[in-house]
Design an enzyme around this catalytic site. Structure first.
Site, PDB file in Angstrom:
ATOM      1  N   SER A  38     -12.617 -10.420   3.778  1.00  0.00           N
ATOM      2  CA  SER A  38     -12.392  -9.254   2.927  1.00  0.00           C
ATOM      3  C   SER A  38     -11.290  -9.547   1.920  1.00  0.00           C
ATOM      4  O   SER A  38     -10.611 -10.578   1.983  1.00  0.00           O
ATOM      5  CB  SER A  38     -11.999  -8.035   3.785  1.00  0.00           C
ATOM      6  OG  SER A  38     -10.667  -8.173   4.256  1.00  0.00           O
ATOM      7  N   SER A  40      -8.420  -7.850   1.435  1.00  0.00           N
ATOM      8  CA  SER A  40      -7.175  -7.127   1.712  1.00  0.00           C
ATOM      9  C   SER A  40      -5.929  -7.964   1.473  1.00  0.00           C
ATOM     10  O   SER A  40      -4.832  -7.414   1.351  1.00  0.00           O
ATOM     11  CB  SER A  40      -7.173  -6.604   3.150  1.00  0.00           C
ATOM     12  OG  SER A  40      -7.061  -7.669   4.077  1.00  0.00           O
ATOM     13  N   LYS A 100      -2.809 -10.320   8.128  1.00  0.00           N
ATOM     14  CA  LYS A 100      -1.944  -9.504   7.272  1.00  0.00           C
ATOM     15  C   LYS A 100      -0.591 -10.198   7.139  1.00  0.00           C
ATOM     16  O   LYS A 100      -0.299 -11.184   7.796  1.00  0.00           O
ATOM     17  CB  LYS A 100      -1.729  -8.097   7.860  1.00  0.00           C
ATOM     18  CG  LYS A 100      -2.998  -7.308   8.155  1.00  0.00           C
ATOM     19  CD  LYS A 100      -3.739  -6.876   6.903  1.00  0.00           C
ATOM     20  CE  LYS A 100      -4.996  -6.092   7.252  1.00  0.00           C
ATOM     21  NZ  LYS A 100      -5.805  -5.786   6.051  1.00  0.00           N
ATOM     22  N   SER A 208      -6.239  -2.164   1.774  1.00  0.00           N
ATOM     23  CA  SER A 208      -5.908  -2.817   3.032  1.00  0.00           C
ATOM     24  C   SER A 208      -5.765  -1.795   4.150  1.00  0.00           C
ATOM     25  O   SER A 208      -5.008  -0.829   4.035  1.00  0.00           O
ATOM     26  CB  SER A 208      -4.604  -3.614   2.890  1.00  0.00           C
ATOM     27  OG  SER A 208      -4.209  -4.171   4.128  1.00  0.00           O
TER      28      SER A 208
END
Length: 260
Positions: A38, A40, A100, A208
């Site tokens: 993705s 994010s 992250k 996100s």
């Protein structure tokens, strides 16, 4: 002749089993492959980046094994992550792996005000740099299209996001993207990070699912230390197509690129 054939078959099976055992040990103790699905973490990580996660960085927990099957309580040979690390973790409720950036340590007070990250009551450093530009088109195996600050954008058009360099209190610098100046992600309450837990955000701040949102509402929430899997240090290669096997879509400028 039949005996030789059977013997060769048995040896082949043994070789395959040993290869799987060695691969499993390597994946569990040292490096785990991770494919970015993705956007994010744009523009630090792009959809289609392939990297290996350093599992030695923070020690080992039950989540270090596939299917969270390691018989470990807490962390073994654990060491503390540093603010600014890009971390792969097991989602506390979904049972899938997330990636992250670590921005909040135990005891920190974290808030976002008008899109600016605040740590312990102080805004982080921000420096405006050139826009992040990409084509508005389906990306990666999931085929999703990017969000754009200049929306609406037609198929094949230029998708723009504002880009800043963010400086964390320990001096770590990295780029972040901004799509919109409104929404709950840009103005949050104060989060006090509990002991033994961490607070994460994606670099693509308006796109996100991270610790700004609780796991119960589709986000990530605070992440316990035992759910950390490892640190992402370097991109091995990157594919802009729907599969890593489409070698003609590989991004030549991202081979062995360090992750900042």
């Amino acid at each position: 002749m039949a005996g030789k054939t059977e013997g060769g078959f048995v040896e082949t099976i043994k070789t395959i089993i040993w290869a799987l055992i060695i691969a499993g040990v390597f994946r569990t103790l040292f490096f785990q492959p991770f494919w970015i699905p993705s956007g994010s973490m744009k523009d630090t990580l792009l959809i289609g980046d392939f990297l290996f996660v350093n599992k030695m960085a923070y020690g080992y927990s039950r989540h270090s094994c596939p299917f969270s099957a390691c018989p470990i309580e807490g962390r073994l040979f654990g060491s503390e992550p540093e603010r600014g690390d890009v971390v792969v973790m097991r989602h506390p409720t979904r049972g899938v792996d997330y990636i992250k950036r670590l921005v909040g340590l135990p005891g920190d007070r974290i808030q976002v005000i008008d899109g600016v990250l605040q740590i312990n009551g102080e805004p982080v450093g921000l420096r405006r740099v050139e826009d992040f530009v990409e084509t508005f088109a389906p990306q990666g195996s999931q085929g999703g299209s990017p969000r754009c600050a200049n929306a609406p954008v037609g198929a094949g058009g230029t998708c723009i996001k504002e880009r800043f360099v963010e400086t964390l209190p320990n001096g770590v610098e990295h780029s972040i993207l901004n799509i919109t100046d409104s929404g709950v992600a840009d103005n949050t309450p104060v989060y006090t990070v509990p002991e033994g837990m961490y607070f994460f955000m994606g670099d693509n701040r308006d796109n996100s699912e991270d610790s700004r949102f609780s796991a119960a509402t589709g986000g990530l929430g605070f992440v316990p230390a035992e759910y950390l899997i490892g640190r992402a240090d370097r991109i091995m290669f990157s594919s802009a197509g729907r599969s890593l096997f489409f070698f003609w879509t590989w991004r030549g400028d991202r081979f062995f690129k360090a992750i900042e």
